[in-house]
Design a protein around this motif. Structure first.
Motif, short mmCIF file in Angstrom:
data_model
loop_
_atom_site.label_atom_id
_atom_site.label_comp_id
_atom_site.label_asym_id
_atom_site.label_seq_id
_atom_site.Cartn_x
_atom_site.Cartn_y
_atom_site.Cartn_z
N TRP A 67 -0.62 10.18 -10.74
CA TRP A 67 -0.71 10.20 -9.11
C TRP A 67 -0.64 9.14 -8.54
O TRP A 67 -1.51 7.95 -9.02
CB TRP A 67 -2.39 10.84 -8.97
CG TRP A 67 -2.72 11.98 -9.20
CD1 TRP A 67 -3.00 12.59 -10.44
CD2 TRP A 67 -2.42 13.17 -8.41
NE1 TRP A 67 -3.20 14.08 -10.44
CE2 TRP A 67 -2.88 14.37 -9.37
CE3 TRP A 67 -2.26 13.32 -7.34
CZ2 TRP A 67 -2.85 15.75 -8.61
CZ3 TRP A 67 -2.40 14.98 -6.52
CH2 TRP A 67 -2.69 15.93 -7.43
N ASN A 68 -0.04 9.03 -7.24
CA ASN A 68 0.40 7.82 -6.94
C ASN A 68 -0.67 7.25 -5.90
O ASN A 68 -1.51 8.39 -5.13
CB ASN A 68 1.78 7.77 -5.94
CG ASN A 68 2.84 7.72 -7.15
OD1 ASN A 68 2.94 7.36 -8.15
ND2 ASN A 68 4.02 8.69 -6.81
N PRO A 69 -0.77 5.98 -5.89
CA PRO A 69 -1.70 5.37 -4.74
C PRO A 69 -1.21 5.64 -3.43
O PRO A 69 -0.12 5.90 -3.14
CB PRO A 69 -1.91 3.97 -5.29
CG PRO A 69 -0.88 3.74 -5.61
CD PRO A 69 -0.41 4.77 -6.48
N PRO A 70 -1.82 5.91 -2.39
CA PRO A 70 -3.63 5.77 -2.43
C PRO A 70 -4.39 7.04 -2.71
O PRO A 70 -5.51 7.00 -2.71
CB PRO A 70 -3.88 5.41 -0.92
CG PRO A 70 -2.58 6.21 -0.05
CD PRO A 70 -1.68 6.00 -1.00
N GLY A 72 -4.28 8.90 -6.00
CA GLY A 72 -4.67 8.74 -7.21
C GLY A 72 -5.47 7.60 -7.43
O GLY A 72 -5.67 6.75 -6.55
N ILE A 73 -6.17 7.52 -8.53
CA ILE A 73 -6.78 6.32 -8.86
C ILE A 73 -5.75 5.26 -9.61
O ILE A 73 -5.32 5.79 -10.37
CB ILE A 73 -8.07 6.50 -9.70
CG1 ILE A 73 -9.05 7.52 -9.10
CG2 ILE A 73 -8.71 5.31 -10.47
CD1 ILE A 73 -10.06 7.81 -9.88
N GLU A 74 -5.98 4.16 -8.99
CA GLU A 74 -4.97 3.01 -9.60
C GLU A 74 -5.81 2.13 -10.28
O GLU A 74 -6.78 1.71 -9.58
CB GLU A 74 -4.08 2.76 -8.34
CG GLU A 74 -3.17 1.66 -8.75
CD GLU A 74 -2.37 1.04 -7.72
OE1 GLU A 74 -1.30 0.65 -7.69
OE2 GLU A 74 -3.15 0.72 -6.77
N TYR A 75 -5.20 1.59 -11.37
CA TYR A 75 -5.83 0.44 -11.99
C TYR A 75 -4.82 -0.69 -11.64
O TYR A 75 -3.55 -0.44 -11.94
CB TYR A 75 -5.97 0.67 -13.62
CG TYR A 75 -7.21 1.51 -14.12
CD1 TYR A 75 -7.88 1.90 -13.16
CD2 TYR A 75 -7.21 1.35 -15.66
CE1 TYR A 75 -9.00 2.72 -13.53
CE2 TYR A 75 -8.22 2.29 -15.95
CZ TYR A 75 -9.20 2.98 -14.89
OH TYR A 75 -10.17 3.56 -15.36
N VAL A 76 -5.26 -1.62 -10.93
CA VAL A 76 -4.45 -2.74 -10.80
C VAL A 76 -5.07 -4.07 -11.67
O VAL A 76 -6.21 -4.34 -11.47
CB VAL A 76 -4.58 -3.32 -9.14
CG1 VAL A 76 -3.63 -4.47 -8.99
CG2 VAL A 76 -4.15 -2.13 -8.52
N ILE A 77 -4.18 -4.68 -12.32
CA ILE A 77 -4.67 -5.86 -13.06
C ILE A 77 -3.57 -7.06 -12.85
O ILE A 77 -2.41 -7.14 -13.14
CB ILE A 77 -4.48 -5.75 -14.66
CG1 ILE A 77 -5.28 -4.24 -15.03
CG2 ILE A 77 -5.10 -6.60 -15.52
CD1 ILE A 77 -5.19 -3.85 -16.30
N LEU A 192 -9.42 4.69 -0.09
CA LEU A 192 -10.29 3.97 -0.99
C LEU A 192 -9.77 3.03 -1.95
O LEU A 192 -10.37 2.20 -2.55
CB LEU A 192 -11.08 4.77 -2.03
CG LEU A 192 -12.07 5.88 -1.04
CD1 LEU A 192 -12.29 7.10 -1.85
CD2 LEU A 192 -13.25 5.13 -0.59
N ASN A 193 -8.27 3.01 -1.89
CA ASN A 193 -7.34 1.95 -2.78
C ASN A 193 -7.65 0.69 -2.02
O ASN A 193 -7.49 0.32 -0.98
CB ASN A 193 -6.10 2.44 -2.51
CG ASN A 193 -5.25 1.82 -3.53
OD1 ASN A 193 -5.16 0.67 -3.40
ND2 ASN A 193 -4.80 2.21 -4.62
#
Lengths: 503, 129
Positions: A67-70, A72-77, A192-193
């Motif tokens: 799922w693409n942000p914003p 879906g939930i995204e992990y950003v590292i 929420l992203n």
């Protein structure tokens, strides 16, 4: 390609295996430990892989379930996450090895599988907090980490239950405040992203709702990281928890809280807001000063080694927050380096406290006679860690405090400079008090109970406990010697860009 | 003044419940009452989230005709639907709340078994502090 899945694996491995450990524990307790080690090795390898990839290719974006942000939930590292995640996994791995012998002695046998399962859940939560890029997801993972910590603490000795209950009440208030803050941000921005919110917020900076959101978010996080005056839950909880549990949560949980604070005030909200519009950094700076002094003074007054270390943690959180509050390049470098230093040093000290508990069955500093002769290797590790806390080169503590000092001088905060130097002296007082009782002792003072015994046999803890202690002790020295390299490859990229130009 | 209260009554209820919860967590001596206060505190936030997603006359956010291949484009009027996201978030928050309560109750049972009371001052006396 498995390398691309590392951001998910780092969280999923301990999560799945925590359930496996629980079920395996019903059949045979002996199988639990290997599973814990497998889970944490997988996380460790992924954390190293992630850090390597981030250094090489820059920030990683991982979209859960495609799922693409914003939405879906995204992990950003980026460098900051990868750095903190690696610290957490290393400490968790080391403590897991140590815990095998330590908890066998300290807690009833039938609770061991539960303890391991909770330990893995705790690591899941902490790692999840560090990798996630979503504000609400962070709340859930914060609660996973906290729940497992409540239960882990409750397993401990007498007094642990009530300490754990108080922690639940305080921790829940903290988490709920954070949730209210997230709600306000969601109403105002509809997102929420973190990255998305960061882009939407600047137009709303003068809104009162955003001000409230910011206040609630920071107070929530500050409760979780136990910054003075919201630290009241910490000393009891860390004192009464089983040794291995203290050694896991003391170095990691509050540091992850510091990470969340940095993430919120400098990335979700921009430094312009946190420094100028709402002068949060000024408030945090003064709280940090009080934390450093009060934490150290309380630590001096303690008889119980673990309690002393717990108050020392309160003081060290003060150092990190001061670095954040200085909000310049040197200050933030110091804060981030101090997170690393604190993790290794507090880890080492709590492991030593556990080792003393294991062999002597007590933690009263004033009964540490002849400890250097009984457990020389353990106590040498303790001395290295104490040097790092005080800030003697070439330990890591020296360099992190040097950066903090430079940052304070850069910012022309002379009171901060003075407090740093005073708190170093206070650190000397309480750590050398322990070393004095364990090493130098007035022999006539003990003459009434037979004086000095003729010969004291060396009685060290088993290798599986000694190796982790020495791993952290050597880690303190190595991170100290290579601190320049760590700053130039990781930390300077972890600092928000706007601080790099000016100072 | 009255208009502000009436038009934003959901926020006022939220604040009121929040303060009741906070008050009992801070002042009550009985641990069970503290826990009840904590629950009120949590549910206040959940009510608040649900109220911001709700709309008067809003319908369930399901698009008629479904989705998938071959569905012709349907014009969606967002004003006609309640906002599902806060409600979904609160499903998770309810689970979190239940888990907190569960852990806290389990610990309270063990406290009661070891000290024979749930009054905080008596437990402290027993612990010698």
């Amino acid at each position: 390609m498995i390398l691309e899945q590392f951001p998910a694996i780092i969280v999923v491995a301990p999560l799945i295996l925590s359930f496996v450990v629980n079920f395996v524990g019903w059949r045979n307790k002996g199988f639990c430990f290997p599973f814990v080690i497998i889970a944490l090795s997988v996380s460790l390898v992924s954390a190293i892989g992630i850090l390597y990839a981030v250094i090489k290719h820059g920030t990683i974006y991982y979209h859960l379930g495609g799922w693409n942000p914003p939405w879906g939930i995204e992990y950003v590292i980026d460098h900051l996450n990868a750095y903190v995640a690696l610290i957490v996994t290393v400490i968790a791995f080391v403590v897991a090895i140590y815990s095998k012998r330590s908890i066998e002695q300290e807690i009833p046998g039938d609770r061991i599988p539960q303890l391991y399962a909770l330990l893995l859940l705790n690591v899941t939560g902490l790692l999840g907090i560090t990798v996630t890029g979503d504000l609400f997801n962070l709340y859930v993972l914060l609660e996973i980490a906290s729940f497992s910590a409540y239960a882990l603490i409750a397993i401990g000795e007498k007094g642990a239950l009530i300490a754990s209950f108080r922690y639940i009440v305080m921790g829940t208030i903290g988490a709920c405040f954070y949730l209210i803050g997230v709600g306000f941000v969601y109403i105002m921005t509809g997102s929420l992203n973190m990255t998305d919110v960061g882009q939407l917020l600047p137009d709303l900076y003068y809104s009162k709702a955003i001000l409230m959101a910011f206040t609630f978010l920071t107070i929530g996080v500050v409760i979780k990281m136990a910054l003075f005056p919201l630290h009241a839950w910490l000393p009891d909880a860390y004192t009464h928890a089983p040794s291995a549990v203290s050694a896991l949560i003391a170095p990691t949980m509050t540091k992850v809280g510091c990470y969340v604070l940095i993430r919120i005030i400098f990335f979700v909200f921009k430094p312009h807001y946190s420094i100028e519009i709402m002068p949060l950094t000024t408030i945090l700076g003064w709280l940090a000063i009080i934390a450093m002094i009060v934490g150290s003074i309380y630590a001096i007054a303690q008889h119980d080694l673990k309690r002393m270390l717990a108050y020392s943690t309160v003081a060290q959180i003060g150092y990190i927050v001061m670095g954040i509050a200085l909000a310049n390049k040197a200050g933030l470098t110091g804060a981030l380096l101090h997170i690393l230093n604190e993790a290794f040093t507090k880890g080492c000290l709590f492991l030593v406290a556990g080792a003393i508990m294991y062999k002597m069955g007590m933690r009263d500093i004033y009964q540490f006679r002849y400890l250097f002769e009984k457990m020389p290797l353990t106590m040498i590790a303790f001395v290295i860690a104490a040097f790092s806390m005080v800030g003697i080169p070439p330990t890591c503590g020296f360099f992190s405090k040097l950066y903090l000092l430079l940052g304070a001088i850069d910012a022309r905060h002379w009171i901060f400079v003075a407090t740093l130097l005073i708190s170093v002296v206070l650190n000397v007082v309480y750590f050398f008090n322990v070393i004095r009782h364990a090493y130098f002792k007035p022999s006539e003072a003990y003459a009434h109970d037979g004086g000095r015994p003729e010969k004291i046999a060396v009685d060290e803890v088993p290798l599986s406990m000694l190796a982790p202690i020495w791993f952290t002790a050597i880690g303190i020295l190595i991170t100290g010697i290579f601190s320049g390299k760590i700053v130039s490859t990781v930390i300077q990229f972890a600092i928000p860009k706007c601080f790099l130009g000016g100072g | 003044m009255l208009e502000i209260i009436v038009s934003k009554y959901n926020y006022w209820i939220f604040v009121f419940l929040l303060i009741i919860g906070l008050y009992s967590m801070m002042t009550k001596n009985n641990l069970m009452k503290k826990l009840i206060g904590m629950n009120i505190f949590q549910w206040a936030i959940i009510l608040y989230f649900i109220s911001i997603g709700a709309k008067r006359g809003g319908s369930v956010p399901i698009i008629p005709g479904g989705h998938g291949h071959g569905v012709q484009k349907i014009v969606v009027h967002a004003t006609g639907y309640v906002n599902p996201l806060p409600h979904v978030l609160m499903l998770t928050a309810i689970v979190v709340g239940v888990a907190t309560t569960g852990i806290a109750l389990a610990i309270l049972v063990r406290i009661y078994n070891s000290y024979g009371t749930l009054e905080e001052d008596e437990i402290m006396k027993e612990l010698g502090k």
